[in-house]
Write a protein that holds these residues in place. Structure first.
Motif, short mmCIF file in Angstrom:
data_model
loop_
_atom_site.label_atom_id
_atom_site.label_comp_id
_atom_site.label_asym_id
_atom_site.label_seq_id
_atom_site.Cartn_x
_atom_site.Cartn_y
_atom_site.Cartn_z
N HIS A 6 0.86 -1.18 0.00
CA HIS A 6 0.00 0.00 0.00
C HIS A 6 0.90 1.23 0.00
O HIS A 6 2.09 1.15 0.29
CB HIS A 6 -0.97 0.01 1.19
N ARG A 7 0.31 2.32 -0.36
CA ARG A 7 1.06 3.57 -0.48
C ARG A 7 1.65 3.98 0.87
O ARG A 7 1.00 3.90 1.90
CB ARG A 7 0.15 4.68 -1.00
N GLN A 14 6.17 2.72 -1.42
CA GLN A 14 5.21 1.67 -1.12
C GLN A 14 5.66 0.92 0.13
O GLN A 14 6.85 0.72 0.34
CB GLN A 14 5.09 0.67 -2.29
N ASP A 26 10.82 2.12 -3.10
CA ASP A 26 10.67 3.45 -3.68
C ASP A 26 11.52 3.48 -4.95
O ASP A 26 12.14 2.49 -5.32
CB ASP A 26 11.16 4.51 -2.68
#
Length: 127
Positions: A6-7, A14, A26
């Motif tokens: 997830h972000r 992530q 990243d």
């Protein structure tokens, strides 16, 4: 084991969750990220390196060989139409050349190596 993402914080970071473990991924600032974690291909190379060292260490221990340490480095990147992973293995300890060769044969049988060398099928479902 299920892996989820997830972000995270930042534009492209992530969060990877693997059971109780959390990792970040990243991309470098020149690609719009912040470089706050390894890129996904780096994680793939790390999986191969880690699997190699674990597999070789377990085998040497079972055989009673005098392996003090295994050092693995992976260079990786796109080469023409293929993504290439170049693995270098260094064995430290009182090992014969025959033992080192056998450990290299075993390294080529680590589960991640076998997965990456075999046929991979990915199915995608949007929910």
């Amino acid at each position: 084991m299920e892996v989820t993402t997830h972000r995270g914080q930042g534009p492209l970071q992530q969060v990877i969750e693997i059971g109780p473990h959390r990792l970040l991924t990243d991309v470098a600032p020149e690609f719009g990220g912040e470089g706050s974690g390894p890129e996904p291909h780096d994680l793939l190379a790390a999986a191969l390196a880690a699997c190699t060292t674990l597999t070789v260490n377990l085998y040497a221990k079972r055989k009673g060989w005098l392996l003090d340490e295994v050092q693995v480095s992976i260079r990786h990147g796109q080469e023409g139409a293929a993504y290439a992973l170049h693995r270098s293995i260094r064995y430290l300890g009182a090992l014969s050349e025959e033992e080192k060769q056998r450990l290299t044969d075993i390294a080529n049988k680590c589960p991640v190596h076998k997965t990456l060398s075999g046929q991979i099928q990915i199915t995608t479902e949007a929910v």
